[in-house]
Design an enzyme around this catalytic site. Structure first.
Site, PDB file in Angstrom:
ATOM      1  N   ASP A  13       0.852  -1.204   0.000  1.00  0.00           N
ATOM      2  CA  ASP A  13       0.000   0.000   0.000  1.00  0.00           C
ATOM      3  C   ASP A  13       0.885   1.250   0.000  1.00  0.00           C
ATOM      4  O   ASP A  13       0.651   2.197  -0.762  1.00  0.00           O
ATOM      5  CB  ASP A  13      -0.891   0.052   1.249  1.00  0.00           C
ATOM      6  CG  ASP A  13      -1.930  -1.049   1.332  1.00  0.00           C
ATOM      7  OD1 ASP A  13      -3.131  -0.735   1.322  1.00  0.00           O
ATOM      8  OD2 ASP A  13      -1.539  -2.234   1.425  1.00  0.00           O
ATOM      9  N   GLU A  37      -4.893   7.667   0.421  1.00  0.00           N
ATOM     10  CA  GLU A  37      -5.343   6.965   1.635  1.00  0.00           C
ATOM     11  C   GLU A  37      -4.284   6.913   2.734  1.00  0.00           C
ATOM     12  O   GLU A  37      -4.586   7.139   3.897  1.00  0.00           O
ATOM     13  CB  GLU A  37      -5.773   5.541   1.274  1.00  0.00           C
ATOM     14  CG  GLU A  37      -6.202   4.758   2.505  1.00  0.00           C
ATOM     15  CD  GLU A  37      -6.947   3.480   2.203  1.00  0.00           C
ATOM     16  OE1 GLU A  37      -6.954   3.041   1.039  1.00  0.00           O
ATOM     17  OE2 GLU A  37      -7.523   2.929   3.161  1.00  0.00           O
ATOM     18  N   ASP A  90      -6.204   5.655  -4.414  1.00  0.00           N
ATOM     19  CA  ASP A  90      -6.230   4.497  -3.527  1.00  0.00           C
ATOM     20  C   ASP A  90      -5.116   3.576  -4.019  1.00  0.00           C
ATOM     21  O   ASP A  90      -5.247   2.924  -5.052  1.00  0.00           O
ATOM     22  CB  ASP A  90      -7.572   3.773  -3.546  1.00  0.00           C
ATOM     23  CG  ASP A  90      -7.675   2.803  -2.374  1.00  0.00           C
ATOM     24  OD1 ASP A  90      -6.608   2.365  -1.876  1.00  0.00           O
ATOM     25  OD2 ASP A  90      -8.801   2.473  -1.957  1.00  0.00           O
ATOM     26  N   ASP A  93      -6.564  -0.742  -3.234  1.00  0.00           N
ATOM     27  CA  ASP A  93      -7.946  -0.869  -2.765  1.00  0.00           C
ATOM     28  C   ASP A  93      -8.256  -2.358  -2.622  1.00  0.00           C
ATOM     29  O   ASP A  93      -7.921  -3.150  -3.498  1.00  0.00           O
ATOM     30  CB  ASP A  93      -8.881  -0.218  -3.796  1.00  0.00           C
ATOM     31  CG  ASP A  93     -10.325  -0.245  -3.355  1.00  0.00           C
ATOM     32  OD1 ASP A  93     -10.587  -0.071  -2.148  1.00  0.00           O
ATOM     33  OD2 ASP A  93     -11.197  -0.443  -4.215  1.00  0.00           O
ATOM     34  N   THR A  95      -7.321  -4.216   0.301  1.00  0.00           N
ATOM     35  CA  THR A  95      -6.107  -4.827   0.886  1.00  0.00           C
ATOM     36  C   THR A  95      -6.417  -6.219   1.470  1.00  0.00           C
ATOM     37  O   THR A  95      -5.586  -7.122   1.375  1.00  0.00           O
ATOM     38  CB  THR A  95      -5.511  -3.902   1.972  1.00  0.00           C
ATOM     39  OG1 THR A  95      -5.312  -2.621   1.385  1.00  0.00           O
ATOM     40  CG2 THR A  95      -4.191  -4.420   2.483  1.00  0.00           C
ATOM     41  N   HIS A 181     -17.753  -4.637   5.481  1.00  0.00           N
ATOM     42  CA  HIS A 181     -17.766  -3.509   4.538  1.00  0.00           C
ATOM     43  C   HIS A 181     -19.145  -3.276   3.941  1.00  0.00           C
ATOM     44  O   HIS A 181     -19.498  -2.158   3.621  1.00  0.00           O
ATOM     45  CB  HIS A 181     -16.790  -3.749   3.380  1.00  0.00           C
ATOM     46  CG  HIS A 181     -15.358  -3.823   3.797  1.00  0.00           C
ATOM     47  ND1 HIS A 181     -14.348  -4.144   2.925  1.00  0.00           N
ATOM     48  CD2 HIS A 181     -14.767  -3.598   4.994  1.00  0.00           C
ATOM     49  CE1 HIS A 181     -13.188  -4.135   3.568  1.00  0.00           C
ATOM     50  NE2 HIS A 181     -13.421  -3.819   4.815  1.00  0.00           N
ATOM     51  N   SER A 204     -12.673  -4.981  -3.698  1.00  0.00           N
ATOM     52  CA  SER A 204     -12.145  -3.757  -4.321  1.00  0.00           C
ATOM     53  C   SER A 204     -13.108  -3.131  -5.322  1.00  0.00           C
ATOM     54  O   SER A 204     -14.133  -3.708  -5.680  1.00  0.00           O
ATOM     55  CB  SER A 204     -10.797  -4.015  -5.015  1.00  0.00           C
ATOM     56  OG  SER A 204     -10.982  -4.474  -6.336  1.00  0.00           O
ATOM     57  N   LYS A 207     -15.189  -4.016  -8.882  1.00  0.00           N
ATOM     58  CA  LYS A 207     -16.634  -4.241  -9.100  1.00  0.00           C
ATOM     59  C   LYS A 207     -17.194  -3.245 -10.114  1.00  0.00           C
ATOM     60  O   LYS A 207     -18.074  -3.568 -10.903  1.00  0.00           O
ATOM     61  CB  LYS A 207     -17.390  -4.134  -7.769  1.00  0.00           C
ATOM     62  CG  LYS A 207     -17.067  -5.288  -6.808  1.00  0.00           C
ATOM     63  CD  LYS A 207     -17.928  -5.248  -5.552  1.00  0.00           C
ATOM     64  CE  LYS A 207     -17.407  -4.383  -4.450  1.00  0.00           C
ATOM     65  NZ  LYS A 207     -16.150  -4.837  -3.836  1.00  0.00           N
ATOM     66  N   ASP A 234     -12.130   5.449  -2.745  1.00  0.00           N
ATOM     67  CA  ASP A 234     -12.732   4.127  -2.973  1.00  0.00           C
ATOM     68  C   ASP A 234     -13.719   4.145  -4.143  1.00  0.00           C
ATOM     69  O   ASP A 234     -14.240   3.079  -4.516  1.00  0.00           O
ATOM     70  CB  ASP A 234     -13.467   3.649  -1.715  1.00  0.00           C
ATOM     71  CG  ASP A 234     -12.512   3.129  -0.645  1.00  0.00           C
ATOM     72  OD1 ASP A 234     -11.427   2.642  -1.019  1.00  0.00           O
ATOM     73  OD2 ASP A 234     -12.855   3.226   0.553  1.00  0.00           O
TER      74      ASP A 234
HETATM   75  P1  AMP Z   1     -14.626  -3.925  -0.721  1.00  0.00           P
HETATM   76  O1  AMP Z   1     -13.395  -4.590  -1.223  1.00  0.00           O
HETATM   77  O2  AMP Z   1     -15.603  -3.537  -1.767  1.00  0.00           O
HETATM   78  O3  AMP Z   1     -15.245  -4.662   0.420  1.00  0.00           O
HETATM   79  O4  AMP Z   1     -14.180  -2.503  -0.169  1.00  0.00           O
HETATM   80  C1  AMP Z   1     -12.950  -2.223   0.361  1.00  0.00           C
HETATM   81  C2  AMP Z   1     -13.059  -0.866   1.007  1.00  0.00           C
HETATM   82  O5  AMP Z   1     -14.023  -0.883   2.044  1.00  0.00           O
HETATM   83  C3  AMP Z   1     -11.813  -0.371   1.674  1.00  0.00           C
HETATM   84  O6  AMP Z   1     -11.073   0.390   0.767  1.00  0.00           O
HETATM   85  C4  AMP Z   1     -12.324   0.479   2.825  1.00  0.00           C
HETATM   86  O7  AMP Z   1     -12.079   1.844   2.594  1.00  0.00           O
HETATM   87  C5  AMP Z   1     -13.808   0.244   2.837  1.00  0.00           C
HETATM   88  N1  AMP Z   1     -14.355   0.034   4.181  1.00  0.00           N
HETATM   89  C6  AMP Z   1     -13.695  -0.170   5.324  1.00  0.00           C
HETATM   90  N2  AMP Z   1     -14.561  -0.264   6.367  1.00  0.00           N
HETATM   91  C7  AMP Z   1     -15.793  -0.108   5.860  1.00  0.00           C
HETATM   92  C8  AMP Z   1     -17.121  -0.088   6.420  1.00  0.00           C
HETATM   93  N3  AMP Z   1     -17.345  -0.262   7.709  1.00  0.00           N
HETATM   94  N4  AMP Z   1     -18.154   0.099   5.581  1.00  0.00           N
HETATM   95  C9  AMP Z   1     -17.953   0.256   4.264  1.00  0.00           C
HETATM   96  N5  AMP Z   1     -16.738   0.252   3.683  1.00  0.00           N
HETATM   97  C10 AMP Z   1     -15.669   0.070   4.464  1.00  0.00           C
HETATM   98 MG    MG Z   2      -9.865   1.374  -0.614  1.00  0.00          MG
END
Ligand code: AMP
Ligand code: MG
Length: 291
Positions: A13, A37, A90, A93, A95, A181, A204, A207, A234
């Site tokens: 990162d 970030e 990012d 994204d 991680t 998330h 990430s 999508k 994001d």
């Molecule tokens: P995804 O891979 O779509 O699940 O999204 C990854 C992103 O979710 C990361 O880059 C974070 O910034 C974000 N993230 C972290 N915590 C949360 C949360 N509580 N609600 C929604 N998104 C989050």
């Molecule tokens: Mg991210």
């Protein structure tokens, strides 16, 4: 390192962010505004000099002349997005996906007057042909100029167009793998009233690319934590790629995104990114499920 309430960050990162910031500064001058970030202060606090040292060595694989000071400067925390024009980055994204062997993305966007005007999204583990593991894809979009994808290995851009969904057809829904998330299970259950749901769980903002090229009909996101506000990095690059391919992108209340309000999309909640004929129906279905 584990960042308080914000998940993990790795040497990758930090090194990715430093590489991108160094490249942007070389191209546009040292005062180019970048909202990214990771921050040097947090990396030093949580990982110490050893972590920064590893990042410097990784950066040198890309920028051989980079000094310790260059990398530190590239990671120095940026103020909130106050400039009328800035870049948002990012560096890695998804991680958690990266660490698990899932998808991840590198996302870079140029924002002007609160809207992304250029978006670049690289997904190094995504196939060009289908929603599966592959040799990597880069998607690029510019305001009014369309969205294009190419294999990461050689730049041969092909236009991206989102699907045309019709009522009653299966709804291919892209959503988060991570339950912390996004409530992907309950979102899919709610979308089921529109047609049979095919869930595509993927880490990430890759999508958005999958919707843009028609491999999914929508990307829907709702944090289990109602207070959560999405980070601008994001979404800026991915959302522009999807929009330029013909999709609509709003929050779950139908509000468009405003990237001029700081590091987060203030006053917005979640994401509904969908092909035009589906977007309004998704908003209705989500609104009725939320009462
Ligand atoms: P995804 O891979 O779509 O699940 O999204 C990854 C992103 O979710 C990361 O880059 C974070 O910034 C974000 N993230 C972290 N915590 C949360 C949360 N509580 N609600 C929604 N998104 C989050
Ligand atoms: Mg991210």
């Amino acid at each position: 390192m584990e960042k308080a309430g914000a998940g993990p960050a790795t040497v990758a990162d930090l090194a990715s962010q430093a590489c991108i910031a160094i490249a942007l500064r070389r191209a546009f001058g040292s005062d180019v505004a970048i909202v990214a970030e990771e921050s040097l202060q947090e990396a030093e606090q949580l990982g110490g000099a050893v972590l920064i040292d590893h990042a410097v060595r990784a950066v040198r694989a890309v920028h051989p002349g980079a000094s310790d000071a260059d990398v530190r400067a590239a990671l120095t925390a940026q103020p909130a997005a106050e400039a009328a024009e800035f870049w948002t980055v990012d560096p890695l994204d998804g991680t958690k996906g990266y660490l698990r062997g899932g998808q991840f993305a590198v996302a870079i966007a140029r924002v002007r007057d609160g809207r992304p005007v250029l978006g670049v999204l690289a997904a190094p583990r995504l196939s060009l042909m289908a929603v599966e593991r592959g040799d990597g894809v880069v998607a690029v979009a510019a305001d009014g100029a369309g969205a294009w994808q190419s294999s990461l290995a050689s730049w041969e851009p092909r236009p991206m167009r989102c699907s045309s969904w019709s009522p009653g057809a299966p709804v291919r829904v892209a959503g988060s793998v991570e339950r912390a998330h996004s409530a992907s299970d309950s979102l899919e259950a709610c979308i089921g009233r529109l047609g049979p749901v095919r869930g595509i769980r993927m880490d990430s903002q890759a999508k958005y690319a999958v919707v843009a090229r028609g491999d999914a009909d929508c990307y829907v996101r709702r944090s289990p934590n109602a207070e959560y506000r999405e980070c601008i990095w994001d979404h800026a690059a991915g959302a522009l790629v999807a929009e330029e391919a013909g999709a609509r992108v709003t929050d779950v209340g139908g509000r468009t995104f405003d990237y001029s309000l700081g590091r987060r999309l203030e006053g917005r909640s979640g994401v509904v990114c969908a092909t035009a004929g589906l977007h309004g129906r998704l908003l209705e279905a989500l609104a009725s499920s939320m009462g």
